[in-house]
Design an enzyme around this catalytic site. Structure first.
Site, PDB file in Angstrom:
ATOM      1  N   GLU A  75      47.769  31.567  38.230  1.00 49.55           N
ATOM      2  CA  GLU A  75      46.645  31.587  39.168  1.00 49.55           C
ATOM      3  C   GLU A  75      45.820  30.300  39.105  1.00 49.55           C
ATOM      4  O   GLU A  75      44.698  30.247  39.606  1.00 49.55           O
ATOM      5  CB  GLU A  75      45.735  32.805  38.912  1.00 49.55           C
ATOM      6  CG  GLU A  75      46.413  34.157  38.859  1.00 49.55           C
ATOM      7  CD  GLU A  75      47.061  34.607  40.182  1.00 49.55           C
ATOM      8  OE1 GLU A  75      47.005  33.852  41.176  1.00 49.55           O
ATOM      9  OE2 GLU A  75      47.636  35.708  40.188  1.00 49.55           O
ATOM     10  N   HIS A 117      39.462  35.777  35.963  1.00 46.59           N
ATOM     11  CA  HIS A 117      40.212  36.819  36.669  1.00 46.59           C
ATOM     12  C   HIS A 117      40.659  37.851  35.653  1.00 46.59           C
ATOM     13  O   HIS A 117      41.105  37.501  34.560  1.00 46.59           O
ATOM     14  CB  HIS A 117      41.437  36.203  37.368  1.00 46.59           C
ATOM     15  CG  HIS A 117      42.434  37.211  37.823  1.00 46.59           C
ATOM     16  ND1 HIS A 117      42.174  38.107  38.818  1.00 46.59           N
ATOM     17  CD2 HIS A 117      43.696  37.475  37.400  1.00 46.59           C
ATOM     18  CE1 HIS A 117      43.234  38.884  39.001  1.00 46.59           C
ATOM     19  NE2 HIS A 117      44.171  38.525  38.149  1.00 46.59           N
ATOM     20  N   HIS A 174      41.671  42.534  35.287  1.00 44.28           N
ATOM     21  CA  HIS A 174      42.123  43.755  35.967  1.00 44.28           C
ATOM     22  C   HIS A 174      41.265  44.954  35.550  1.00 44.28           C
ATOM     23  O   HIS A 174      41.766  45.866  34.868  1.00 44.28           O
ATOM     24  CB  HIS A 174      43.596  44.019  35.619  1.00 44.28           C
ATOM     25  CG  HIS A 174      44.545  42.904  35.950  1.00 44.28           C
ATOM     26  ND1 HIS A 174      45.812  42.805  35.411  1.00 44.28           N
ATOM     27  CD2 HIS A 174      44.407  41.837  36.780  1.00 44.28           C
ATOM     28  CE1 HIS A 174      46.424  41.726  35.901  1.00 44.28           C
ATOM     29  NE2 HIS A 174      45.583  41.113  36.722  1.00 44.28           N
ATOM     30  N   GLU A 182      20.722  47.676  38.150  1.00 48.00           N
ATOM     31  CA  GLU A 182      21.143  46.340  37.720  1.00 48.00           C
ATOM     32  C   GLU A 182      21.979  45.588  38.777  1.00 48.00           C
ATOM     33  O   GLU A 182      21.927  44.359  38.856  1.00 48.00           O
ATOM     34  CB  GLU A 182      21.997  46.531  36.460  1.00 48.00           C
ATOM     35  CG  GLU A 182      22.154  45.337  35.579  1.00 48.00           C
ATOM     36  CD  GLU A 182      20.859  44.924  34.900  1.00 48.00           C
ATOM     37  OE1 GLU A 182      19.860  45.675  34.946  1.00 48.00           O
ATOM     38  OE2 GLU A 182      20.855  43.822  34.346  1.00 48.00           O
ATOM     39  N   HIS A 233      44.753  45.081  42.496  1.00 53.88           N
ATOM     40  CA  HIS A 233      45.119  44.068  41.511  1.00 53.88           C
ATOM     41  C   HIS A 233      43.968  43.762  40.538  1.00 53.88           C
ATOM     42  O   HIS A 233      44.118  43.944  39.340  1.00 53.88           O
ATOM     43  CB  HIS A 233      45.584  42.790  42.226  1.00 53.88           C
ATOM     44  CG  HIS A 233      45.988  41.688  41.301  1.00 53.88           C
ATOM     45  ND1 HIS A 233      46.944  40.763  41.607  1.00 53.88           N
ATOM     46  CD2 HIS A 233      45.566  41.354  40.058  1.00 53.88           C
ATOM     47  CE1 HIS A 233      47.097  39.920  40.597  1.00 53.88           C
ATOM     48  NE2 HIS A 233      46.259  40.267  39.644  1.00 53.88           N
TER      49      HIS A 233
HETATM   50  O1  2HA Z   1      47.757  36.109  34.522  1.00 51.35           O
HETATM   51  O2  2HA Z   1      46.728  38.411  36.075  1.00 51.35           O
HETATM   52  O3  2HA Z   1      47.340  37.670  38.551  1.00 51.35           O
HETATM   53  C1  2HA Z   1      48.427  37.189  35.047  1.00 51.35           C
HETATM   54  C2  2HA Z   1      47.698  37.710  36.218  1.00 51.35           C
HETATM   55  C3  2HA Z   1      48.194  37.306  37.541  1.00 51.35           C
HETATM   56 ZN    ZN Z   2      46.030  39.401  37.832  1.00 48.95          ZN
END
Ligand code: 2HA
Ligand code: ZN
Length: 274
Positions: free
Chosen positions: A116, A139, A141, A169, A210
């Site tokens: 990414e 980033h 999840h 908040e 995602h």
């Molecule tokens: O790094 O999260 O989106 C692995 C991920 C790809």
């Molecule tokens: Zn990811």
């Protein structure tokens, strides 16, 4: 001179990747983070003065030429970064023509930046237009945010209002609201471009089914932003677990009072001024 391995930058990325893993947001190799550093930030460190390898960036990053990014590696596990930062992290200088990444430190067993990385660099470029202190793209999840992308319309206004009303908040931490792109294939320049476009208006962008992208001027801020969004989504999940019936909530008028009291400007497209 301090060895770069012992820098606070490396220590802090180790702490944040470990915390994110412990929150359950980074199964296997899920998640990635990048921290922008300048020549000035790096002048007191040794072991970063030679180009160890040249990496293809796959897009034109000229706007970041000469800047450095401490970034997690593709396929690497957030769980492990704390134990082997010199393998799982790399310090990459963007070449003067903006086409290549020059590896100055790390990825010692042949690693490469996260898949990414284009999304990260494009997001850094987008945020730097508004905020010269922009430093971090993260980033991961987060479970409840991802779950919400199955049960709710993928609409920025709806998500912003829903999450603002889950806790006092939220509005204070993300008054501009939540950005959203459609589901897209990860790791592509296309998803990077779509994310960066949203970053012109938002510091948080949801990738449906995602995860999430969050930005900030330092690692604590970017992490705290994601934490706050995920906490709001968790509260919504818990409401569902308690039967789902909402008896009372924060009203629009109370949101306006909150914004006034904390001196933030709520996005007027999502919260009418009256
Ligand atoms: O790094 O999260 O989106 C692995 C991920 C790809
Ligand atoms: Zn990811």
């Amino acid at each position: 001179m301090t060895d770069f391995l012992d820098s606070n930058y490396v220590k802090k990325i180790c702490a944040i990747t470990w915390a994110s893993y412990q929150h359950g947001w980074d199964e296997r190799n899920g998640g990635n983070v990048s921290l922008r550093l300048t020549t000035d930030d790096l002048k007191e460190f040794s072991n970063i003065d030679k180009v160890k390898r040249v990496l293809d960036l796959g897009f034109d990053a000229k706007k970041l030429a000469g800047q450095y990014f401490l970034v997690t590696g593709t396929g690497r596990y957030f769980r492990n970064v704390i134990d082997q930062p010199q393998l799982d992290l790399g310090l990459v200088r963007i070449s003067d023509d903006g086409q290549k990444g020059e590896l100055m430190w790390g990825f010692e067993d042949g690693g490469q930046p996260t898949s990414e990385f284009p999304s990260h660099l494009m997001s850094h470029i987008a945020r730097l237009q508004f905020d010269s202190q922009q430093r971090v793209v993260m980033h991961c999840h987060p479970t409840n945010v991802i779950a919400l992308s199955f049960t709710q319309d993928l609409d920025e206004r709806h998500w912003s209002r829903l999450l603002w009303k889950m806790q006092a908040e939220s509005l204070v931490v993300f008054p501009e609201g939540i950005g959203m792109i459609p589901y897209m294939t990860p790791g592509t320049n296309e998803i990077g471009e779509a994310t960066a476009k949203k970053m012109q208006d938002f510091r948080v962008v949801i990738w449906p089914h995602h995860g999430i992208f969050g930005v900030g001027s330092n690692l604590d801020e970017a992490f705290g932003l994601i934490e706050t969004v995920e906490k709001a989504a968790l509260i919504y999940s818990q409401i569902g677990a308690q039967g789902g019936q909402i008896k009372q909530s924060i009203t629009d008028e109370q949101l306006r009072q909150l914004a006034q009291s904390f001196g933030v400007q709520a996005n007027p497209e999502f919260l009418p001024t009256k």
